[in-house]
Structure formats: structure tokens, C-alpha cells
Design a protein around this motif. Sequence first.
Motif, short mmCIF file in Angstrom:
data_model
loop_
_atom_site.label_atom_id
_atom_site.label_comp_id
_atom_site.label_asym_id
_atom_site.label_seq_id
_atom_site.Cartn_x
_atom_site.Cartn_y
_atom_site.Cartn_z
N TYR A 112 25.93 13.42 -7.24
CA TYR A 112 24.63 12.77 -7.07
C TYR A 112 24.59 12.24 -5.64
CZ TYR A 112 24.07 12.99 -12.13
OH TYR A 112 23.93 13.43 -13.41
N THR A 113 23.70 12.76 -4.81
CA THR A 113 23.71 12.39 -3.39
C THR A 113 22.82 11.20 -3.06
OG1 THR A 113 21.82 13.76 -2.74
CG2 THR A 113 23.99 14.83 -2.76
N LEU A 114 21.84 10.90 -3.91
CA LEU A 114 20.80 9.90 -3.60
C LEU A 114 20.11 10.25 -2.27
CD1 LEU A 114 22.57 6.61 -4.76
CD2 LEU A 114 20.99 8.05 -6.05
N ASN A 115 20.07 11.54 -1.99
CA ASN A 115 19.39 12.10 -0.80
C ASN A 115 20.05 11.72 0.53
OD1 ASN A 115 17.68 13.22 -2.61
ND2 ASN A 115 15.80 12.28 -1.83
N ARG A 116 21.31 11.29 0.47
CA ARG A 116 22.07 11.00 1.69
C ARG A 116 23.30 11.91 1.71
NH1 ARG A 116 19.56 7.33 5.25
NH2 ARG A 116 18.05 6.25 3.96
N SER A 117 23.78 12.24 2.91
CA SER A 117 24.88 13.20 2.97
C SER A 117 26.26 12.58 3.17
CB SER A 117 24.62 14.21 4.10
OG SER A 117 24.81 13.58 5.35
#
Length: 288
Positions: free
Chosen positions: A267-272
Motif C-alpha cells: 500500500y503506497t498511499l500514493n507516495r514512493s
Amino acid sequence: MAKISDLLAGGPTVSFEFFPPKTDAAALTLGRTIAELEPLHPSFVSVTYGAGGSTRHRTRDIVVWIARETDITPMAHLTCVGHTRAEITEILENYREAGIENILALYGDPPADAGPDYDHGDFRYAVELVEFIKEFGGFSVGVAAHPELHPRSPDRATDRRFLAEKLAVADFGVTQFFFEADHYFRMVEEVAEHGVTTPIIPGIMPVNSVKAIKRMAELSGAHFPDWLAERLTAAADPAAVRQVGIEVATEMCRELLEGGVPGLHLYTLNRSNATREIYAALGTAVGS
Ligand code: FAD
């Protein structure tokens, strides 16, 4: 582009999850994140869907954009709560035309303010959506699995029975996040007792904020263990908390890989950042 069932047959997969951004700025962040993660060559990435269709077009736009503009195989999440069969058919036709081949079939959660008159739509459980998509044809279909039981399940045995029935008609499962690998392995064993061996990919959520993760754990029914709370509380500042989150997630990924999992879903939470650090720490175990 590839079907996830075929990718899983070739060995452990690594996948990343995104959600549709709400603002232009958040869309730019997601675009940058995808660009930063593409060089890791994930097996696939997935994009969540707002239950009831709230992100219907945004989910589709991102999934189709990933398919067209990157080398990554995308999977679209799709929830059936609040949808008619005709609406689901239209969504599937749209994906088929765009060459999308993977769907995560979910029930979803009715809106928090849904009263007794809320129209749940034509489907009662996710398994019905799986069967519908299978009949439609052309998609590799995944389902959600909850290692620590779904919050609406009355007891463990009932949860596992319905989960096994759903996995039996699906191609693969992806789990809710959890913080101790034993929850995952116990679930796999319990489903196998029902004669079901469909691959189930564990979902890993690196902790990046104690407050946020505690809230998410409460909502999803994941147990937040004392040892993790202690390690996080000992961290001096938010950066140190994130570092502990990455270490803990990496340790669990190693344990899961040693236990023979079919893949890892981050699960990235939209960050890399966290994803890239975990990936680098795992090294050759995930093909980096
Ligand atoms: P179901 O499989 O239908 O299960 C829900 C409950 O019904 C369970 O308690 C189950 O035991 C019970 N049940 C199932 N079949 C029967 C039956 N025949 N009779 C009686 N009871 C039954 N939500 C979103 O809104 N958008 C997303 O993109 C999204 N992505 C997710 C991704 C993953 C990997 C996971 C784990 C969850 C995701 N969710 C998402 C959350 C999910 O929609 C919720 O957990 C939802 O409450 C249940 O969905 P489900 O597909 O597991 O439902």
C-alpha cells in the motif's frame, strides 16, 4: 499487459496500490510517484474504487492511463455496492475496450450515512460480482481477504467459509494489511482446510504516522500490537517513525517471502519513498 493469474504462475509478484487523487496537486504527486516506481518493474499496480461509484471515472482514467503510458500492468478495483448489473456491465465493457485485463472484485462499504432505505444495488456479496465478471469473460479476477476477519463477520468459522467460497471462484486474493505474519499464514491454512488453494497475496502497509495507522487499523479490524506501538513511541520524530515503519514492514516482507507467499502487495498511499526503501532492503528476494 498481462493477466495477474499468469503473472502469479510465473513466481512471486510485487505490486503497488494507489488511490484516485482528489485534487490537481494530488494528481501530480501520483504521476510523480508512478514515474518513480516504474523503474522497479512491479508485476502490476492497482487503483482503488470509491464504493458506490464515487471515483468511477477517476479510477478508470488512471487505470487506462497506466496501461497506455507506462509498461506496468494495471488492475482496477471495482465495488458492487450501490451498482446495478447494467452499470457493472458498462464499466466492464469500457475496460475491455481499453484492453484492461485485471479486476479486483469487491463488495465495498455502504456510505457511513446510509439509512435503512439505502439501495444496495443488484449484488449482495462480492462473490456475486466475481461470478458476474467471470461470466462476462476476459478478466483475471481477484478478491479481498481479511487475515484478521472481516469486521462484519459474526465469527471466525463463518468468515473463513465465505472467504473460501469466494476464493474458489476467483483467480487470486489480496489481503487487508496486518502487522504480524502469523495472521496471514493462519488464514491461508484455514482456507486450505476448505480445500481452497487459490493464491492470496499479502498486503503490507508501512507505518508512516502513528495516529493515521491506528485509525486505519481500527477501521479495518487489524490488531495494532503493543511491541509495534512501543517501537514507534520510542522514535524521536516523524522521520524516525517513518524509518521504523519501513524496518518493520521489511522484516515482515522477509518473513512472508520465507514462508512462500505468492507475492507482496504494498500500500503506497500514493507516495514512493517507503516502497522504494523496502524494495531496496529486500534486494534480490524481490528481483531488484
Ligand atoms: P464480501 O466478500 O462480500 O464480504 C463482506 C462480508 O460479507 C464478510 O463479513 C463476509 O464474511 C460476508 N459474506 C460474504 N458472503 C456471504 C454470504 N453468502 N452470506 C452471508 N455473509 C456473507 N473498498 C472500496 O470501497 N474500494 C476499494 O478499492 C477497496 N479495495 C480493497 C482492497 C483490498 C485488498 C481489501 C482487503 C479491501 C478493499 N476494500 C475496498 C474494502 C472492502 O470493500 C470492504 O472490506 C468491504 O466491507 C467488504 O468487501 P469484500 O469484497 O471483502 O466483501
